[in-house]
Design a protein around this motif. Structure first.
Motif, PDB file in Angstrom:
ATOM      1  N   GLN A  84      55.354  20.699 110.063  1.00 32.43           N
ATOM      2  CA  GLN A  84      55.022  20.835 111.482  1.00 32.43           C
ATOM      3  C   GLN A  84      53.833  19.947 111.835  1.00 32.43           C
ATOM      4  O   GLN A  84      52.940  19.735 111.011  1.00 32.43           O
ATOM      5  CB  GLN A  84      54.685  22.304 111.741  1.00 32.43           C
ATOM      6  CG  GLN A  84      55.027  22.787 113.118  1.00 32.43           C
ATOM      7  CD  GLN A  84      56.541  22.908 113.360  1.00 32.43           C
ATOM      8  OE1 GLN A  84      57.367  22.434 112.596  1.00 32.43           O
ATOM      9  NE2 GLN A  84      56.891  23.529 114.456  1.00 32.43           N
TER      10      GLN A  84
ATOM     11  N   PHE B 125      49.002  21.673 115.700  1.00 28.81           N
ATOM     12  CA  PHE B 125      49.317  22.190 117.034  1.00 28.81           C
ATOM     13  C   PHE B 125      48.193  22.035 118.044  1.00 28.81           C
ATOM     14  O   PHE B 125      48.369  22.373 119.207  1.00 28.81           O
ATOM     15  CB  PHE B 125      49.662  23.677 116.978  1.00 28.81           C
ATOM     16  CG  PHE B 125      50.950  23.938 116.276  1.00 28.81           C
ATOM     17  CD1 PHE B 125      51.076  25.024 115.434  1.00 28.81           C
ATOM     18  CD2 PHE B 125      52.026  23.090 116.447  1.00 28.81           C
ATOM     19  CE1 PHE B 125      52.263  25.259 114.777  1.00 28.81           C
ATOM     20  CE2 PHE B 125      53.209  23.317 115.793  1.00 28.81           C
ATOM     21  CZ  PHE B 125      53.334  24.412 114.946  1.00 28.81           C
TER      22      PHE B 125
ATOM     23  N   ARG C 111      48.171  24.158 122.107  1.00 30.03           N
ATOM     24  CA  ARG C 111      47.771  25.483 121.680  1.00 30.03           C
ATOM     25  C   ARG C 111      48.425  26.594 122.505  1.00 30.03           C
ATOM     26  O   ARG C 111      48.677  27.672 122.034  1.00 30.03           O
ATOM     27  CB  ARG C 111      46.250  25.556 121.805  1.00 30.03           C
ATOM     28  CG  ARG C 111      45.613  26.535 120.884  1.00 30.03           C
ATOM     29  CD  ARG C 111      44.113  26.386 120.913  1.00 30.03           C
ATOM     30  NE  ARG C 111      43.642  25.482 119.890  1.00 30.03           N
ATOM     31  CZ  ARG C 111      42.714  24.558 120.069  1.00 30.03           C
ATOM     32  NH1 ARG C 111      42.177  24.370 121.251  1.00 30.03           N
ATOM     33  NH2 ARG C 111      42.314  23.811 119.069  1.00 30.03           N
TER      34      ARG C 111
ATOM     35  N   THR D 159      51.395  26.745 123.717  1.00 27.42           N
ATOM     36  CA  THR D 159      52.816  27.017 123.465  1.00 27.42           C
ATOM     37  C   THR D 159      52.944  27.914 122.237  1.00 27.42           C
ATOM     38  O   THR D 159      52.446  27.554 121.174  1.00 27.42           O
ATOM     39  CB  THR D 159      53.580  25.706 123.191  1.00 27.42           C
ATOM     40  OG1 THR D 159      53.252  24.797 124.215  1.00 27.42           O
ATOM     41  CG2 THR D 159      55.072  25.936 123.140  1.00 27.42           C
TER      42      THR D 159
ATOM     43  N   VAL E 289      54.109  29.375 118.926  1.00 33.13           N
ATOM     44  CA  VAL E 289      54.727  28.647 117.810  1.00 33.13           C
ATOM     45  C   VAL E 289      56.245  28.851 117.775  1.00 33.13           C
ATOM     46  O   VAL E 289      57.013  27.924 117.509  1.00 33.13           O
ATOM     47  CB  VAL E 289      54.102  29.128 116.476  1.00 33.13           C
ATOM     48  CG1 VAL E 289      54.771  28.448 115.297  1.00 33.13           C
ATOM     49  CG2 VAL E 289      52.622  28.850 116.464  1.00 33.13           C
ATOM     50  N   GLU E 290      56.688  30.072 118.104  1.00 28.16           N
ATOM     51  CA  GLU E 290      58.137  30.340 118.046  1.00 28.16           C
ATOM     52  C   GLU E 290      58.915  29.482 119.039  1.00 28.16           C
ATOM     53  O   GLU E 290      60.098  29.230 118.869  1.00 28.16           O
ATOM     54  CB  GLU E 290      58.510  31.808 118.351  1.00 28.16           C
ATOM     55  CG  GLU E 290      57.632  32.929 117.889  1.00 28.16           C
ATOM     56  CD  GLU E 290      56.288  33.004 118.590  1.00 28.16           C
ATOM     57  OE1 GLU E 290      55.326  32.534 117.933  1.00 28.16           O
ATOM     58  OE2 GLU E 290      56.184  33.495 119.723  1.00 28.16           O
TER      59      GLU E 290
ATOM     60  N   LEU F 163      58.295  26.405 119.709  1.00 31.55           N
ATOM     61  CA  LEU F 163      58.429  25.042 119.207  1.00 31.55           C
ATOM     62  C   LEU F 163      59.616  24.984 118.249  1.00 31.55           C
ATOM     63  O   LEU F 163      59.790  25.863 117.417  1.00 31.55           O
ATOM     64  CB  LEU F 163      57.153  24.619 118.488  1.00 31.55           C
ATOM     65  CG  LEU F 163      55.945  24.445 119.408  1.00 31.55           C
ATOM     66  CD1 LEU F 163      54.675  24.279 118.595  1.00 31.55           C
ATOM     67  CD2 LEU F 163      56.134  23.236 120.318  1.00 31.55           C
TER      68      LEU F 163
ATOM     69  N   GLN G  19      61.754  23.799 115.166  1.00 27.68           N
ATOM     70  CA  GLN G  19      61.373  23.316 113.855  1.00 27.68           C
ATOM     71  C   GLN G  19      61.972  21.920 113.708  1.00 27.68           C
ATOM     72  O   GLN G  19      63.077  21.676 114.165  1.00 27.68           O
ATOM     73  CB  GLN G  19      61.931  24.268 112.809  1.00 27.68           C
ATOM     74  CG  GLN G  19      61.587  25.696 113.159  1.00 27.68           C
ATOM     75  CD  GLN G  19      61.386  26.537 111.928  1.00 27.68           C
ATOM     76  OE1 GLN G  19      61.055  26.042 110.862  1.00 27.68           O
ATOM     77  NE2 GLN G  19      61.578  27.826 112.071  1.00 27.68           N
TER      78      GLN G  19
ATOM     79  N   ASN H 256      60.906  18.550 119.403  1.00 24.74           N
ATOM     80  CA  ASN H 256      60.361  19.196 120.596  1.00 24.74           C
ATOM     81  C   ASN H 256      60.271  18.210 121.737  1.00 24.74           C
ATOM     82  O   ASN H 256      60.019  17.018 121.538  1.00 24.74           O
ATOM     83  CB  ASN H 256      58.974  19.760 120.276  1.00 24.74           C
ATOM     84  CG  ASN H 256      59.099  20.916 119.318  1.00 24.74           C
ATOM     85  OD1 ASN H 256      59.804  21.880 119.588  1.00 24.74           O
ATOM     86  ND2 ASN H 256      58.447  20.804 118.168  1.00 24.74           N
TER      87      ASN H 256
END
Ligand code: BG6
Length: 495
Positions: A359, A362, A366, A368, A370-371, A373, A375, A393
């Motif tokens: 990843q 971030f 910050r 957004t 994490v889920e 985004l 993978q 993304n």
């Protein structure tokens, strides 16, 4: 390029493989004008059969299993040369007679004595047949080439594979043996090398600095069906991992070969398989999950409890699902886990390699979660779609910086109109032109067994203990998710 004149001598010609795959593939080769001008098909049967009977049976099989409309004239031309010879390795005299018959036949057909012996037989016949071929001198290359084609399973564990290799290599040279793994006949599998080594942009990031982990999934919807006696003695691990899944793994993980030839490519493949860390039995138990399906439904299809399948032991502890975590001890892959899973009676037919990139930091995004985004996965798949996809993304249109995951997809069928095929055409053609690149070499086969042996041993000792059950139509036992979750990872969901 047309292959040299030759004959293809099929042992087990009355069986399923010959009817379903070998002859339909020969037909497709004939339709593309890729068979030699002087060519003949010889079927070896243990019980006498006339040429007409065998031709009729192969013609019927061709009509049933052909991947394209059968042109009767072409089918007749191809099968006009079919000859049936009766031979049984238990009766050595029959092999002496076969030798003479073949010599006569080939003189008439002007095939120059080049011969492809195709062992479309159960594996316990490989060695007895090869020994007889050796004893009668039929494997000796005397101006003409002699090649031996064997199908999987190639051994049932490390010791048996080593023994089979060493016995075969007393009879023939390695270059004469063509060990088929039908996954290497798949276009998308062959394309892995092109993707990696004909593009400049992937190789620099194809290593532990940029790749977080790799997932290899081969899920099937079908249950064991009528193959109970074979499958119950085999299980998902032996049936799929050291061969098919390891073909995928080795192509994705191997070092770039110095040349695109059979020696260089197969050496690098064997090398990377040999670098798979050998696990202790405790590690093997901790790094694996095995399961067995119960009764249920896959879509509308009813599936019986595995233990109630015809010819399956009612108390069977054979796995129909296996998931493993492996690591490769070399500079490129140190610390990058390879998660492998395969099983029967699952919800979807899916074959894919998913390469998960690390990843990005971030800090800038910050806000957004994490889920949200996506993978970063590069996905090479043969099922359900043949192609390659990249997940990344992107900014959702609008005044705010809102981020969501998207997928860029290449599908083979959008670019290429490939003729439907059995997947065996290239393999059989390569046997005829003498190119071993798509076949397994002895050291590669043994390295594969070496890597799975600790799992075989640990599971055998554990017996029913640790065998999980799962519902048909599911993704397999829940414990397979835990195998990744405990490393803070997840199996890729289909999008
Ligand atoms: C065979 C296995 O080698 O491969 C089968 O013996 C399995 O059990 C099959 O179903 C899977 O092949 P494919 O090409 O359908 O993924």
């Amino acid at each position: 390029k047309k292959p040299d004149p030759c004959s293809i001598v099929i042992f087990g010609v009355t069986g399923d493989l010959a009817h379903r795959l070998v002859v339909p593939s020969l037909y497709n080769l004939a339709a593309n004008d890729l068979l030699p001008d002087n060519f003949c098909i010889v079927g070896i049967a243990r019980k006498a059969m006339s040429n007409e009977e065998l031709t009729d049976s192969l013609t019927k099989g061709l009509h049933q299993f052909a991947t394209r409309k059968v042109d009767d004239a072409l089918a007749r031309r191809l099968l006009a040369c079919v000859t049936c010879i009766e031979a049984d390795p238990k009766d050595p005299a029959s092999f002496d007679a076969m030798r003479e018959q073949l010599d006569r036949l080939e003189a008439a057909r002007k095939t120059g004595g080049n011969r492809l012996f195709y062992l479309a037989t159960p594996p316990d016949a490989f060695l007895p047949i090869s020994k007889e071929l050796g004893r009668t001198g039929m494997l000796t290359e005397n101006g003409a080439w002699r090649r031996l084609v064997v199908e999987k399973p190639f051994g049932t564990d490390l010791a048996s594979a080593e023994a089979l290799n060493s016995e075969l290599l007393k009879l023939v040279d390695e270059h004469q043996i063509y060990r088929i793994d039908h996954y290497l006949g798949k276009e998308t599998v062959q394309n892995i090398l092109v993707l990696r080594f004909a593009n400049g942009m992937f190789e620099p990031i194809w290593n532990r600095n940029h790749i977080d982990h790799i997932q290899i999934t081969v899920d099937e919807k079908l249950g064991v069906g009528h193959r109970g006696s074979f499958y119950d003695a085999t299980g998902a691990l032996r049936d799929m991992v050291p061969n098919h899944l390891f073909q995928l793994l080795s192509l994705v993980a191997m070092e770039p070969p110095a040349k695109f030839n059979a020696h260089a490519v197969r050496s690098e493949k064997a090398e990377v398989l040999a670098a798979i860390q050998t696990q202790s039995e405790e590690e093997a138990l901790r790094n694996s999950v095995r399961g067995q399906y119960r009764a249920g439904k896959v879509g509308d299809t009813e599936i019986d409890d595995y233990r109630k399948t015809e010819n399956v032991n009612p108390g069977s502890t054979t796995e129909t699902y296996a998931a493993l975590k492996l690591t490769i001890d070399n500079w490129r892959w140190a610390g990058v886990p390879f998660y492998l899973r395969t099983g029967k009676a699952l919800g979807i037919k899916r074959t894919e390699i998913a390469i998960k990139f690390k990843q990005a930091p971030f800090a800038m995004f910050r806000d957004t979660p994490v889920e949200r985004l996506s993978q970063n996965f590069l996905i090479i798949s043969t099922e359900p779609t043949e192609g390659i996809a990249l997940q990344f993304n992107t900014k959702v249109p609008g005044p705010a910086i809102d981020i969501d995951g998207v997928e860029m997809k290449f599908r083979y069928k959008d670019y290429f109109q490939a003729e439907p095929s059995t997947g065996y055409e290239t393999l059989i053609y390569d046997c005829m032109i003498g190119d071993n690149i798509l076949f397994q070499r002895a050291d590669g086969v043994e390295a594969g067994w070496q890597a799975v042996q600790p799992f075989l041993d640990a599971w055998k000792k554990a017996g029913g203990k640790g065998l999980k059950v799962y519902e048909p139509g599911s993704e397999g036992p829940e414990e397979a998710s835990e195998l990744l979750e405990r490393d803070g990872r997840n199996w890729r969901k289909l999008t």
